[in-house]
Write an enzyme that holds these catalytic residues in place. Sequence first.
Site, mmCIF file in Angstrom:
data_model
loop_
_atom_site.group_PDB
_atom_site.id
_atom_site.type_symbol
_atom_site.label_atom_id
_atom_site.label_comp_id
_atom_site.label_asym_id
_atom_site.label_seq_id
_atom_site.Cartn_x
_atom_site.Cartn_y
_atom_site.Cartn_z
ATOM 1 N N ASP A 1 21.191 -17.875 13.662
ATOM 2 C CA ASP A 1 21.644 -18.988 12.813
ATOM 3 C C ASP A 1 21.556 -18.555 11.360
ATOM 4 O OD1 ASP A 1 22.258 -21.366 11.558
ATOM 5 O OD2 ASP A 1 20.584 -22.512 12.413
ATOM 6 N N ASP B 1 27.368 -25.774 12.981
ATOM 7 C CA ASP B 1 26.315 -26.770 12.793
ATOM 8 C C ASP B 1 26.699 -27.628 11.576
ATOM 9 O OD1 ASP B 1 24.005 -28.156 12.057
ATOM 10 O OD2 ASP B 1 22.652 -26.452 12.100
ATOM 11 N N ASN C 1 22.768 -20.498 8.659
ATOM 12 C CA ASN C 1 22.767 -21.609 7.706
ATOM 13 C C ASN C 1 23.667 -21.336 6.492
ATOM 14 O OD1 ASN C 1 19.607 -22.077 8.910
ATOM 15 N ND2 ASN C 1 20.931 -23.856 8.724
ATOM 16 N N LYS D 1 16.265 -18.345 19.135
ATOM 17 C CA LYS D 1 17.228 -18.341 18.026
ATOM 18 C C LYS D 1 16.545 -17.758 16.807
ATOM 19 C CE LYS D 1 18.733 -22.136 15.118
ATOM 20 N NZ LYS D 1 19.382 -23.469 15.102
ATOM 21 N N LEU D 2 17.152 -16.714 16.256
ATOM 22 C CA LEU D 2 16.601 -16.076 15.058
ATOM 23 C C LEU D 2 17.355 -16.565 13.837
ATOM 24 C CD1 LEU D 2 16.325 -12.331 16.224
ATOM 25 C CD2 LEU D 2 14.613 -14.165 16.431
ATOM 26 N N LYS D 3 16.637 -16.994 12.834
ATOM 27 C CA LYS D 3 17.253 -17.311 11.553
ATOM 28 C C LYS D 3 17.607 -15.993 10.863
ATOM 29 C CE LYS D 3 17.000 -21.837 11.290
ATOM 30 N NZ LYS D 3 18.218 -22.660 11.069
ATOM 31 N N GLU E 1 25.522 -18.966 14.677
ATOM 32 C CA GLU E 1 25.624 -20.344 14.214
ATOM 33 C C GLU E 1 25.881 -20.373 12.712
ATOM 34 O OE1 GLU E 1 22.157 -22.510 15.454
ATOM 35 O OE2 GLU E 1 22.523 -24.196 14.111
ATOM 36 N N GLY F 1 18.036 -29.088 16.052
ATOM 37 C CA GLY F 1 16.771 -29.713 15.685
ATOM 38 C C GLY F 1 16.604 -29.684 14.184
ATOM 39 N N SER G 1 13.658 -22.100 17.606
ATOM 40 C CA SER G 1 14.238 -21.507 16.405
ATOM 41 C C SER G 1 13.128 -20.769 15.670
ATOM 42 C CB SER G 1 14.830 -22.623 15.542
ATOM 43 O OG SER G 1 15.368 -22.107 14.350
ATOM 44 N N LYS H 1 23.656 -32.575 16.178
ATOM 45 C CA LYS H 1 22.459 -33.224 15.646
ATOM 46 C C LYS H 1 22.859 -34.646 15.300
ATOM 47 C CE LYS H 1 20.715 -28.999 13.389
ATOM 48 N NZ LYS H 1 20.684 -28.264 12.108
HETATM 49 C C1 NPQ Z 1 19.312 -25.600 11.782
HETATM 50 N N1 NPQ Z 1 16.959 -26.323 12.222
HETATM 51 O O1 NPQ Z 1 19.627 -25.519 12.945
HETATM 52 C C2 NPQ Z 1 18.063 -26.326 11.303
HETATM 53 C C3 NPQ Z 1 17.786 -26.008 9.934
HETATM 54 C C4 NPQ Z 1 16.646 -26.638 9.233
HETATM 55 C C5 NPQ Z 1 15.330 -25.818 13.918
HETATM 56 O O2 NPQ Z 1 16.650 -24.199 12.918
HETATM 57 C C6 NPQ Z 1 13.466 -29.379 6.506
HETATM 58 C C7 NPQ Z 1 14.488 -30.209 6.880
HETATM 59 C C8 NPQ Z 1 13.467 -28.086 6.956
HETATM 60 C C9 NPQ Z 1 15.532 -29.753 7.633
HETATM 61 C C10 NPQ Z 1 14.544 -26.296 8.156
HETATM 62 C C11 NPQ Z 1 16.387 -25.354 12.972
HETATM 63 C C12 NPQ Z 1 14.509 -27.609 7.719
HETATM 64 C C13 NPQ Z 1 15.568 -28.446 8.054
HETATM 65 C C14 NPQ Z 1 15.609 -25.833 8.906
HETATM 66 C C15 NPQ Z 1 16.623 -27.945 8.816
HETATM 67 O O3 NPQ Z 1 20.089 -25.127 10.965
HETATM 68 MG MG MG Z 2 21.688 -24.514 12.260
#
Ligand code: NPQ
Ligand code: MG
Length: 371
Positions: free
Chosen positions: A189, A239, A191, A162-164, A214, A291, A136, A263
Amino acid sequence: MKLVEVELRRIRLPLVAPFRTSFGVETDRDILLVRVTTEAGTRGWGECVAGGLPLYSAEHTAGAQQVIREFLLPRLWRLPEVTAHRLEPALAAVKGHRMAKAALEMAVLDAELRTLGTSLGGWLGAVRDRVPAGVSVGIADSIPELLDAVHGYLGEGYRRIKLKIEPGWDVEPVRAVRERFGDIALQVDANAAYRLPDAAHLAKLDDFDLLLIEQPLADDDLRGHAALAARLRTPICLDESITSARAAADAIALGACALVNIKPGRVGGLLEARRVHDVCAAHGIPVWCGGMLETGIGRAANVALAALPNFTLPGDTSASGRYWRRDLVTEPFVLRGGHVEVPAGPGLGISVDEAWLDEVTSSVERLGPAS
Ligand code: NPQ
Ligand code: MG
């Protein structure tokens, strides 16, 4: 199995680089660890995936610690016999707080399986001894910096990028990565950073043959995701919305997602995570393992879970070095041919680096049946 002590330990672990998402920037993780000790002296480790601030979900580290201390442990101490399967219904009266419950369940299950001499993967039903690893990639300050980061990860062998994304950082970075690196496995992703009226904008991503998008919309907006799905060619993966096996069944029935990110922390534990896997498998919905910037403790559980049969896409099960200069475990997860190995030893199959653990510990709370 009877427990004589539960230790709640807070650590602060610096990330190798800041990780930026639509909900904030993380530079070091404030993590709650749970260590249980059985009557026989067997130890079990659990990691709580809550963030230091309640920005990904409603839970946060300090809150999870309080919930475990005040509401979960009294219910655990009342059990005449502690196993993960007995713990789960005992905690069910407490609403929500799934990450807190999952951390306690992980520690109990680790101790239970160490006692049995069984690996978590074997016990869950793993069908692989290694899993393909994705990575990610956080929101960057500029497109050249993003391309450098992606180039580095591809060089390390990651099987999927995976690009945020967020409004203002979506079509252009995706276009740039696609143009520079060609036919790589690529997904995004959000969020929960978009709203349904952004559908026409998000449809511009359809040109780039992404594996999935995502969680584009709000956690509780299943109907919105179903409406969005009808307007995108890019498959939608959920997610944050998937908080249980029932939520997964609802999302699938509504047509809100074509794939699911699992998760264990988000759904209240590994037992529920397996049920999410099973519900999705029954509906022909592929899953992959998400993750939460875990140490090697939580990472071990993710990797074991990701070895189940319906985990058919690479997960955010990156190597330890993606996040940590020095992981909390003595044998950090490494990338070999784009895969990470599923631990084969009993329980989580890891050992904690106690010296490093003590160095990064910010507080320790030890609780027993009488406390
Ligand atoms: C997701 N993780 O899939 C999460 C989001 C995420 C690897 O993209 C602190 C605690 C920082 C939880 C940053 C990835 C975080 C966190 C990102 C969860 O959406
Ligand atoms: Mg996510």
